[in-house]
Design a protein around this motif. Structure first.
Motif, PDB file in Angstrom:
ATOM      1  N   GLY A 140      55.409  87.344 147.600  1.00 32.96           N
ATOM      2  CA  GLY A 140      56.678  87.497 146.880  1.00 32.96           C
ATOM      3  C   GLY A 140      56.641  88.535 145.775  1.00 32.96           C
ATOM      4  N   ALA A 141      55.702  89.470 145.837  1.00 37.41           N
ATOM      5  CA  ALA A 141      55.709  90.615 144.919  1.00 37.41           C
ATOM      6  C   ALA A 141      54.972  91.734 145.626  1.00 37.41           C
ATOM      7  N   SER A 142      55.470  92.955 145.426  1.00 35.60           N
ATOM      8  CA  SER A 142      55.531  94.033 146.405  1.00 35.60           C
ATOM      9  C   SER A 142      56.523  93.582 147.470  1.00 35.60           C
ATOM     10  N   GLY A 143      57.284  92.574 147.108  1.00 34.56           N
ATOM     11  CA  GLY A 143      58.275  92.039 148.015  1.00 34.56           C
ATOM     12  C   GLY A 143      57.647  91.142 149.068  1.00 34.56           C
ATOM     13  N   ASP A 144      58.443  90.899 150.101  1.00 34.01           N
ATOM     14  CA  ASP A 144      58.005  90.079 151.232  1.00 34.01           C
ATOM     15  C   ASP A 144      57.372  91.003 152.271  1.00 34.01           C
ATOM     16  N   LEU A 145      56.216  91.559 151.925  1.00 33.70           N
ATOM     17  CA  LEU A 145      55.603  92.588 152.758  1.00 33.70           C
ATOM     18  C   LEU A 145      55.325  92.119 154.175  1.00 33.70           C
ATOM     19  N   ALA A 146      54.652  90.973 154.307  1.00 29.81           N
ATOM     20  CA  ALA A 146      54.285  90.508 155.649  1.00 29.81           C
ATOM     21  C   ALA A 146      55.510  90.144 156.483  1.00 29.81           C
ATOM     22  N   ILE A 193      59.993  97.409 154.056  1.00 28.94           N
ATOM     23  CA  ILE A 193      59.216  96.190 153.775  1.00 28.94           C
ATOM     24  C   ILE A 193      59.078  95.872 152.286  1.00 28.94           C
ATOM     25  N   ASN A 194      59.397  96.830 151.425  1.00 26.90           N
ATOM     26  CA  ASN A 194      59.353  96.559 149.979  1.00 26.90           C
ATOM     27  C   ASN A 194      60.666  95.894 149.571  1.00 26.90           C
ATOM     28  N   GLY A 195      60.716  94.583 149.578  1.00 27.34           N
ATOM     29  CA  GLY A 195      61.962  93.906 149.240  1.00 27.34           C
ATOM     30  C   GLY A 195      61.792  92.402 149.241  1.00 27.34           C
ATOM     31  N   THR A 196      62.816  91.701 148.829  1.00 30.76           N
ATOM     32  CA  THR A 196      62.769  90.245 148.683  1.00 30.76           C
ATOM     33  C   THR A 196      63.622  89.534 149.730  1.00 30.76           C
ATOM     34  N   GLN A 197      63.830  90.180 150.868  1.00 27.06           N
ATOM     35  CA  GLN A 197      64.825  89.655 151.810  1.00 27.06           C
ATOM     36  C   GLN A 197      64.396  88.382 152.530  1.00 27.06           C
ATOM     37  N   ALA A 198      63.104  88.126 152.669  1.00 28.43           N
ATOM     38  CA  ALA A 198      62.694  86.858 153.302  1.00 28.43           C
ATOM     39  C   ALA A 198      62.998  85.685 152.379  1.00 28.43           C
ATOM     40  N   MET A 199      62.564  85.779 151.126  1.00 31.38           N
ATOM     41  CA  MET A 199      62.828  84.676 150.192  1.00 31.38           C
ATOM     42  C   MET A 199      64.326  84.522 149.932  1.00 31.38           C
ATOM     43  N   THR A 200      65.046  85.655 149.904  1.00 34.44           N
ATOM     44  CA  THR A 200      66.481  85.579 149.633  1.00 34.44           C
ATOM     45  C   THR A 200      67.236  85.003 150.818  1.00 34.44           C
ATOM     46  N   ALA A 201      66.865  85.416 152.031  1.00 36.94           N
ATOM     47  CA  ALA A 201      67.520  84.870 153.226  1.00 36.94           C
ATOM     48  C   ALA A 201      67.293  83.366 153.326  1.00 36.94           C
ATOM     49  N   GLN A 202      66.039  82.936 153.150  1.00 39.06           N
ATOM     50  CA  GLN A 202      65.764  81.506 153.182  1.00 39.06           C
ATOM     51  C   GLN A 202      66.477  80.793 152.044  1.00 39.06           C
ATOM     52  N   GLY A 324      59.296  98.000 139.707  1.00 32.95           N
ATOM     53  CA  GLY A 324      58.879  96.714 140.250  1.00 32.95           C
ATOM     54  C   GLY A 324      60.020  95.816 140.675  1.00 32.95           C
ATOM     55  N   ASN A 325      61.116  96.405 141.178  1.00 33.51           N
ATOM     56  CA  ASN A 325      62.250  95.569 141.580  1.00 33.51           C
ATOM     57  C   ASN A 325      61.950  94.658 142.761  1.00 33.51           C
ATOM     58  N   PHE A 326      60.828  94.892 143.425  1.00 33.01           N
ATOM     59  CA  PHE A 326      60.426  94.032 144.535  1.00 33.01           C
ATOM     60  C   PHE A 326      59.879  92.695 144.068  1.00 33.01           C
ATOM     61  N   HIS A 327      59.641  92.558 142.770  1.00 31.33           N
ATOM     62  CA  HIS A 327      59.038  91.318 142.262  1.00 31.33           C
ATOM     63  C   HIS A 327      60.050  90.180 142.364  1.00 31.33           C
ATOM     64  N   GLY A 328      59.643  89.096 143.002  1.00 27.57           N
ATOM     65  CA  GLY A 328      60.588  88.024 143.329  1.00 27.57           C
ATOM     66  C   GLY A 328      60.786  86.962 142.280  1.00 27.57           C
ATOM     67  N   GLN A 329      60.390  87.221 141.033  1.00 24.71           N
ATOM     68  CA  GLN A 329      60.442  86.161 140.021  1.00 24.71           C
ATOM     69  C   GLN A 329      61.827  85.533 139.846  1.00 24.71           C
ATOM     70  N   PRO A 330      62.923  86.318 139.796  1.00 22.21           N
ATOM     71  CA  PRO A 330      64.237  85.667 139.619  1.00 22.21           C
ATOM     72  C   PRO A 330      64.565  84.676 140.734  1.00 22.21           C
ATOM     73  N   ILE A 331      64.233  85.032 141.975  1.00 22.25           N
ATOM     74  CA  ILE A 331      64.522  84.129 143.098  1.00 22.25           C
ATOM     75  C   ILE A 331      63.525  82.981 143.122  1.00 22.25           C
ATOM     76  N   ALA A 332      62.284  83.243 142.724  1.00 26.19           N
ATOM     77  CA  ALA A 332      61.291  82.163 142.644  1.00 26.19           C
ATOM     78  C   ALA A 332      61.763  81.081 141.680  1.00 26.19           C
ATOM     79  N   PHE A 333      62.228  81.489 140.506  1.00 25.55           N
ATOM     80  CA  PHE A 333      62.754  80.519 139.538  1.00 25.55           C
ATOM     81  C   PHE A 333      63.960  79.776 140.112  1.00 25.55           C
ATOM     82  N   MET A 416      55.366  84.250 144.245  1.00 24.10           N
ATOM     83  CA  MET A 416      55.347  83.121 145.190  1.00 24.10           C
ATOM     84  C   MET A 416      56.776  82.645 145.514  1.00 24.10           C
ATOM     85  N   GLY A 417      57.736  83.557 145.427  1.00 25.14           N
ATOM     86  CA  GLY A 417      59.136  83.187 145.645  1.00 25.14           C
ATOM     87  C   GLY A 417      59.438  82.717 147.050  1.00 25.14           C
TER      88      GLY A 417
END
Length: 508
Positions: A140-146, A193-202, A324-333, A416-417
């Motif tokens: 969940g940082a460098s985005g949802d790379l995998a 792949i640099n993005g938060t779309q997996a955590m955001t979609a879920q 570092g906009n790929f960092h998922g902290q806002p969605i993790a919280f 860990m978002g």
């Protein structure tokens, strides 16, 4: 038709896309911005300028210069090597959402990707080709790379995808639909792949389900209140206005509306002076969960329109910044917060179940059994609900407080978002099943009280619920009933029953 602009996608549009299969298109003006941004990338490659992710390696390899002849190989190697997801794949709904969200983010025109790549993402959406994306493996940082690498592989004709119920190779899925694979050029693999779309979609899918179970929780709690001869004075408007929380006031209003005309509810002093907290405090507890949903929706709608890759290209390429906009902290919280809201719906529901099945706490037959002693009735249904509530307490541990360094300590704090969003979905599914048990018990208790005495609106809930779960006349395998009612709560078909209760109609 939902038009993606990169800036205006809303939760209501997402519901229409997912539940009504509304088609999606890219805004032409946004596509022009994308094309303009691409020119800057091509100029960087042509000039040999050193810019992260365009003419360099990634992560700890950011100091390694990549020649012009190797930029295509670099991008393909990136998504192949980063496709390290493990575990069961996300449902197709989540994969579809990831495609839409990634396309929308790229349409902001800050990523330097070619318009054709966005067109291919939307081609997958329109043809129902959904990449197979394993759920685990993202920090969940460098985005949802995998996860996003598995998505990107299908664009180049690799990886796997679902199509018309089959799990195919990415190459076969593209062949069957006539979609041409793309050859990724400079920065495009990284932009995908640099993005938060997996955590955001879920997170979006979890939010939509939470919204549904929240509305049903209010209705089920009303039926339980009748079954336990609950005191309605506690739902008086003045009580809740005196505290001042809008959501608490709204829940109390819904309860009064559902219970209007009931012959089973009581007033203070008729049977007892006040009820236990699980009845008396429904507006306070449910209302607090609705407050969380408001917060979560706000953060998700920001994130679904956010530029979350790196580097970003501004001012027609005159300003390129690694951030570092790929960092998922806002969605993790937000997801950790959503876990608490859903867990509390289940917690208080299970306590209401206990009050219905425990003969020491009511005047109903023990465990709502038609033949107490010979038959166990709802005894073990309460066990099952208690088990789910306990499991939720472990899942509710915040994922966002954890971090493990990666990429040789270059990426030394992560969100860990995606774990938080996955656990939120699990808790919400568990809460839905707890509420299903409560509804089964409330309907059974209503049978003993006399369904004809129910309020008109709760009687509708009862009647529709009885079509899904028949009256308990003798012990049977209740697993089927619990799952059937839980599925009914999920599908949203009950929503029309609640129209007129000043709740917003859900898309379904």
């Amino acid at each position: 038709m939902v038009t993606l602009t990169g800036n205006t996608l809303s939760m209501e549009e997402i519901k229409r896309i997912l539940h009504d299969n509304e088609p999606v298109e890219a805004c032409p003006l946004s596509m022009k911005k994308v094309a303009d941004s691409r020119k800057a990338v091509e100029e960087i490659v042509a000039s040999g300028k050193v810019v992260y992710g365009i003419t360099t390696g990634f992560g700890k390899f950011s100091d390694v210069f990549i020649s012009r002849d190797d930029v295509e190989t670099l991008q393909l190697n990136l998504i192949r090597s980063h496709a390290c997801g493990i575990g069961e794949p996300f449902p197709e709904t989540i994969s579809r959402l990831m495609l839409i969200l990634r396309a929308n983010a790229l349409l902001k025109g800050l990523s330097g990707i070619r318009p054709v790549v966005i067109e291919r993402l939307l081609d997958l959406v329109s043809h129902g080709v959904h990449p197979v994306v394993p759920q685990q493996g993202s920090l969940g940082a460098s985005g949802d790379l995998a996860p996003l690498s598995h998505l990107a592989l299908v664009l180049v004709g690799e990886g796997e995808a679902y199509y018309k119920g089959e799990r195919l190779s990415g190459q076969d899925a593209l062949k069957r639909t006539g979609i041409e694979p793309v050859v990724l050029t400079a920065k495009e693999g990284l932009a995908l792949i640099n993005g938060t779309q997996a955590m955001t979609a879920q997170g979006i899918a979890a939010y939509i389900e939470a919204e549904r179970i929240g509305l049903m929780a209010d209705a089920i709690a009303s039926l339980t209140t009748e079954s336990l001869r609950g005191i309605t004075d506690a739902f008086d408007e003045d009580v809740h206005i005196a505290r001042g929380y809008k959501e608490q006031v709204e829940v109390a209003e819904r309860l009064r509306n559902y219970l209007e005309g009931s012959q089973l509810t009581t007033k203070q002093g008729e049977i007892r002076v006040q009820d236990a907290y699980s009845l008396r405090c429904i507006p306070q507890v449910h209302g607090a969960s609705w407050q969380v949903l408001g917060y979560v929706k706000e953060k998700l709608e920001i994130e679904m329109n956010a530029a979350t890759d790196n580097p970003l290209i501004f001012d027609e390429g005159n300003k390129i910044i690694s951030g570092g906009n790929f960092h998922g902290q806002p969605i993790a919280f937000a997801m950790d917060f959503l876990k608490l809201a859903a867990a509390e719906w289940a917690n208080i529901s299970e306590r209401r179940i206990e009050r219905m099945v425990n003969p020491q706490l009511n005047d109903l037959p023990g465990f709502l059994s038609p033949n107490p002693g010979l038959e166990s009735g709802a005894m073990i249904m309460q066990y099952a609900a208690a088990s789910l509530v306990s499991e939720n307490k472990t899942l509710a541990h915040p994922a966002s407080v954890d971090s493990i360094p990666s990429s040789a300590n270059q990426e030394d704090h992560v969100s860990m978002g995606t774990i938080a969003s996955r656990h939120a979905a699990q808790i919400i599914a568990n809460a839905r099943r707890v509420l299903a048990v409560e509804l089964i018990c409330a309907m059974q208790a209503a049978d003993f009280r006399g369904p004809e005495k129910l309020a008109p609106k709760t009687k509708k809930v009862y009647e529709h619920g009885r079509k899904v779960c028949p009256t308990i006349q003798c012990d049977r395998m209740f697993h089927r009933d619990m799952e059937a009612v839980a599925s009914w709560i999920l599908d949203g078909s009950w929503n029309d029953i609640l129209i007129g209760t000043k709740t917003q109609k859900l898309a379904h």
